[in-house]
Design a protein around this motif. Structure first.
Motif, mmCIF file in Angstrom:
data_model
loop_
_atom_site.group_PDB
_atom_site.id
_atom_site.type_symbol
_atom_site.label_atom_id
_atom_site.label_comp_id
_atom_site.label_asym_id
_atom_site.label_seq_id
_atom_site.Cartn_x
_atom_site.Cartn_y
_atom_site.Cartn_z
ATOM 1 N N ASN B 6 0.806 -1.219 0.000
ATOM 2 C CA ASN B 6 0.000 0.000 0.000
ATOM 3 C C ASN B 6 0.848 1.281 0.000
ATOM 4 O O ASN B 6 0.609 2.194 0.785
ATOM 5 C CB ASN B 6 -0.933 -0.020 1.232
ATOM 6 C CG ASN B 6 -2.008 1.047 1.126
ATOM 7 O OD1 ASN B 6 -2.450 1.381 0.025
ATOM 8 N ND2 ASN B 6 -2.396 1.602 2.262
ATOM 9 N N HIS B 8 2.029 4.767 -0.841
ATOM 10 C CA HIS B 8 1.530 6.037 -1.382
ATOM 11 C C HIS B 8 2.639 7.062 -1.342
ATOM 12 O O HIS B 8 3.380 7.140 -0.366
ATOM 13 C CB HIS B 8 0.354 6.571 -0.536
ATOM 14 C CG HIS B 8 -0.917 5.815 -0.747
ATOM 15 N ND1 HIS B 8 -1.948 6.292 -1.498
ATOM 16 C CD2 HIS B 8 -1.304 4.599 -0.285
ATOM 17 C CE1 HIS B 8 -2.940 5.416 -1.505
ATOM 18 N NE2 HIS B 8 -2.570 4.369 -0.760
ATOM 19 N N LYS B 9 2.727 7.858 -2.399
ATOM 20 C CA LYS B 9 3.715 8.940 -2.391
ATOM 21 C C LYS B 9 3.163 10.145 -3.142
ATOM 22 O O LYS B 9 2.687 10.018 -4.273
ATOM 23 C CB LYS B 9 5.019 8.465 -3.054
ATOM 24 C CG LYS B 9 6.062 9.557 -3.247
ATOM 25 C CD LYS B 9 6.664 9.995 -1.930
ATOM 26 C CE LYS B 9 7.566 11.206 -2.087
ATOM 27 N NZ LYS B 9 8.067 11.685 -0.792
ATOM 28 N N GLU B 15 -0.334 13.325 -6.478
ATOM 29 C CA GLU B 15 -0.181 11.978 -5.940
ATOM 30 C C GLU B 15 0.414 11.090 -7.035
ATOM 31 O O GLU B 15 -0.224 10.825 -8.055
ATOM 32 C CB GLU B 15 -1.530 11.427 -5.476
ATOM 33 C CG GLU B 15 -1.355 10.208 -4.587
ATOM 34 C CD GLU B 15 -2.678 9.675 -4.067
ATOM 35 O OE1 GLU B 15 -3.721 9.998 -4.644
ATOM 36 O OE2 GLU B 15 -2.643 8.919 -3.074
ATOM 37 N N LYS B 18 -0.305 5.570 -5.864
ATOM 38 C CA LYS B 18 -1.630 5.538 -5.238
ATOM 39 C C LYS B 18 -1.945 4.178 -4.650
ATOM 40 O O LYS B 18 -3.012 3.627 -4.884
ATOM 41 C CB LYS B 18 -2.697 5.913 -6.277
ATOM 42 C CG LYS B 18 -2.476 7.303 -6.870
ATOM 43 C CD LYS B 18 -3.386 7.531 -8.067
ATOM 44 C CE LYS B 18 -3.089 8.889 -8.698
ATOM 45 N NZ LYS B 18 -3.703 9.003 -10.028
ATOM 46 N N GLY B 19 -0.988 3.625 -3.915
ATOM 47 C CA GLY B 19 -1.260 2.343 -3.271
ATOM 48 C C GLY B 19 -0.685 1.204 -4.085
ATOM 49 O O GLY B 19 -1.373 0.590 -4.892
ATOM 50 N N THR B 53 8.010 7.327 1.700
ATOM 51 C CA THR B 53 6.595 7.172 1.358
ATOM 52 C C THR B 53 5.729 7.970 2.331
ATOM 53 O O THR B 53 6.128 8.223 3.470
ATOM 54 C CB THR B 53 6.187 5.691 1.431
ATOM 55 O OG1 THR B 53 6.404 5.236 2.763
ATOM 56 C CG2 THR B 53 7.016 4.850 0.476
ATOM 57 N N ASN B 54 4.565 8.368 1.862
ATOM 58 C CA ASN B 54 3.621 9.052 2.747
ATOM 59 C C ASN B 54 2.801 8.040 3.538
ATOM 60 O O ASN B 54 2.274 8.337 4.593
ATOM 61 C CB ASN B 54 2.669 9.933 1.939
ATOM 62 C CG ASN B 54 3.420 11.014 1.179
ATOM 63 O OD1 ASN B 54 3.577 10.927 -0.032
ATOM 64 N ND2 ASN B 54 3.906 11.993 1.891
ATOM 65 N N GLU B 55 2.697 6.850 2.961
ATOM 66 C CA GLU B 55 1.860 5.832 3.581
ATOM 67 C C GLU B 55 2.351 4.491 3.052
ATOM 68 O O GLU B 55 2.913 4.435 1.957
ATOM 69 C CB GLU B 55 0.406 6.068 3.116
ATOM 70 C CG GLU B 55 -0.650 5.548 4.068
ATOM 71 C CD GLU B 55 -2.051 5.697 3.441
ATOM 72 O OE1 GLU B 55 -2.351 6.778 2.913
ATOM 73 O OE2 GLU B 55 -2.787 4.713 3.485
ATOM 74 N N GLY B 56 2.135 3.442 3.831
ATOM 75 C CA GLY B 56 2.504 2.126 3.342
ATOM 76 C C GLY B 56 3.716 1.568 4.067
ATOM 77 O O GLY B 56 4.377 2.261 4.833
ATOM 78 N N ASN B 66 11.159 1.114 9.387
ATOM 79 C CA ASN B 66 10.523 2.321 9.907
ATOM 80 C C ASN B 66 11.313 3.529 9.398
ATOM 81 O O ASN B 66 12.436 3.769 9.807
ATOM 82 C CB ASN B 66 10.528 2.285 11.438
ATOM 83 C CG ASN B 66 9.779 3.473 12.021
ATOM 84 O OD1 ASN B 66 9.814 4.575 11.469
ATOM 85 N ND2 ASN B 66 9.112 3.245 13.130
#
Lengths: 223, 241
Positions: B6, B8-9, B15, B18-19, B53-56, B66
């Motif tokens: 997942n 996201h960046k 964006e 997207k996952g 990454t922004n998320e994932g 981390n």
């Protein structure tokens, strides 16, 4: 005939003054060398502060650079001279050299900052991708390249320093220009005297330029 | 070996990823394709944390990374990267380029690092260039040095970001050959490239990115000959395969 006459008086003035000027020239070189060392050290410190991630350090560096670049050198020399000597006892020579060094630090900081930021981002990325940390990347990859790139503008700045060192005459240092002033006031041959001193500066600059060229060529071998 | 979940960046409001979910197994060669702006290079850079990454979640060799707390230098030391523009260190000789990271990061003795570096340079066919500075090399030679430099860290996987895009056509082959040899030796590789021939011959899987998502993940035969995905077929037509 005015031209040959000028040569004659020029020669006379030259012969009468060269001993004094040699000593003064040495003083000019010393002041310049000290100012260059101080300026380079300050330049490195403030360049690092400017590229750091700390807002406080950036602000301090910006303040220093703005103040120095925004005021005349002659004012800075007077200010530092009277400022410092009111606190501690300091020879004019040292006050002048320090003032010149502090002045140059601001310009040299900008030279270093520019040359560091001018290094291609890919260099940093390649280093980081190999597992080197930030400080290793700066020390081993970015700074050596930045330094190479900084040498031409640094050399230029050092030449400016050499010439600007004439301004410390205002606090009574007997360097080239200070001595020229005194000589001219006593022999009343202002034109010839300042021609002579101009020649000394020119020779010093040319010698320094040649040294710089030689050093740049040496660095460029194979690269 | 490398697992992305997942991912996201975004760059500002844009964006780019997207996952994205993807897993690369040990010894696998995965080729990422897609039109420019599809996010394939950004995704590759996320795998090495040159972009965060922004998320994932990204897992390297079973260890979940981390981005904020881990020492990213340590993580990066285990995954090599080869760039489009080589990014060799111009102030160091070819040999010094290859020795630098083992000495600085792994604290290998200089003599050991030199022996290893020369061995690797031999492998990419550049033993005779060890003492030359990078600007004396052709693009193909530069890229082979860049590969040698990455290999010197004995990485668990190698990422290639359009390794032949900046090369003159006649120099592409020598770089692809080195990559093919690596693949044959069982190196885990993720390759962003426009070289469809390489993808066909060497890849175990071809992944197609489009507008920040994976739209196809298949073996080369399926990808190139039997794809049912409209976008993939359009893309293949465009690159003329």
């Amino acid at each position: 005939m005015p031209v040959p006459e000028l040569f004659v008086t020029f020669y006379e003035v030259f012969m009468q003054t060269y001993k004094g000027f040699l000593e003064a020239g040495l003083l000019t070189i010393e002041i310049t060398a000290i100012a260059v060392v101080i300026g380079t050290i300050l330049g490195i410190i403030f360049a690092l502060m400017k590229i750091s991630h700390s807002k406080i350090l950036q602000t301090i560096a910006n303040l220093y650079i703005t103040l120095i670049r925004g005021t005349p050198l002659i004012v800075q020399i007077m200010f530092l001279y009277f400022g410092i000597t009111s606190i501690i006892v300091l020879e004019n020579f040292w006050a002048g050299a320090i003032a010149l060094g502090v002045h140059n630090g601001a310009y040299i900081a900008e030279i270093f900052r520019g040359s560091i930021q001018g290094i291609d981002r890919g260099q940093r990325e390649a280093s980081l991708a190999l597992g080197m940390n930030r400080s290793q990347t700066m020390r081993r990859i970015v700074f050596p390249q930045a330094l190479r790139r900084a040498i031409p503008p640094l050399g230029n700045q050092f030449i400016i320093t050499l010439k600007d060192s004439s301004l410390v005459y205002v606090i009574g240092v007997s360097e080239l220009f200070g001595v020229a002033n005194r000589v001219a006031a006593s022999n009343f041959k202002q034109f010839e005297t300042f021609l002579v001193v101009g020649l000394y500066y020119l020779i010093l600059v040319l010698i320094f330029t040649a040294l710089l060229k030689w050093y740049e060529n040496k660095l460029d071998v194979d690269k | 070996m490398i697992k992305a979940e997942n991912v996201h960046k975004s760059f500002g409001k844009l964006e780019v990823l997207k996952g994205i979910d993807m897993e690369v197994h040990p010894g696998e060669v995965v080729v990422l394709v897609g039109v420019s702006g599809s996010g394939k290079s950004t995704f590759l850079r996320c795998l090495n944390f040159l972009e965060l990454t922004n998320e994932g979640v990204i897992t390297i060799d079973g260890k979940r990374v981390n981005q904020k707390k881990d020492d990213l230098a340590k993580v990066r030391a285990e995954v090599g990267m080869v760039f489009q523009h080589f990014n060799l260190f111009p102030h160091k000789t070819v040999l010094e380029n290859v020795m630098e990271a083992p000495i600085m990061v792994k604290k290998v003795a200089k003599s050991t690092a030199k022996t290893t570096a020369l061995e690797i340079l031999g492998k990419v066919g550049l033993s005779d260039k060890a003492d030359v500075y990078p600007n004396k090399l052709s693009g193909g030679q530069k890229q082979r040095v860049a590969i040698a430099r990455a290999l010197a860290m004995e990485p668990k996987a190698l990422l290639f970001d359009e390794p032949t895009s900046a090369l003159d056509p006649e120099l592409v082959g020598e770089v692809l050959q080195v990559m093919k040899d690596l693949a044959d030796e069982g190196m885990t590789m993720v390759v962003v490239t426009h070289e469809m021939k390489f993808a066909k011959e060497v890849a175990d899987r071809v992944i197609m990115l489009n507008e920040g998502i994976i739209i196809e993940d298949a073996d080369p035969d399926t990808f190139f000959n039997h794809s049912t995905n409209e976008r993939t077929r359009q893309f293949l037509e465009m690159v003329n395969v």
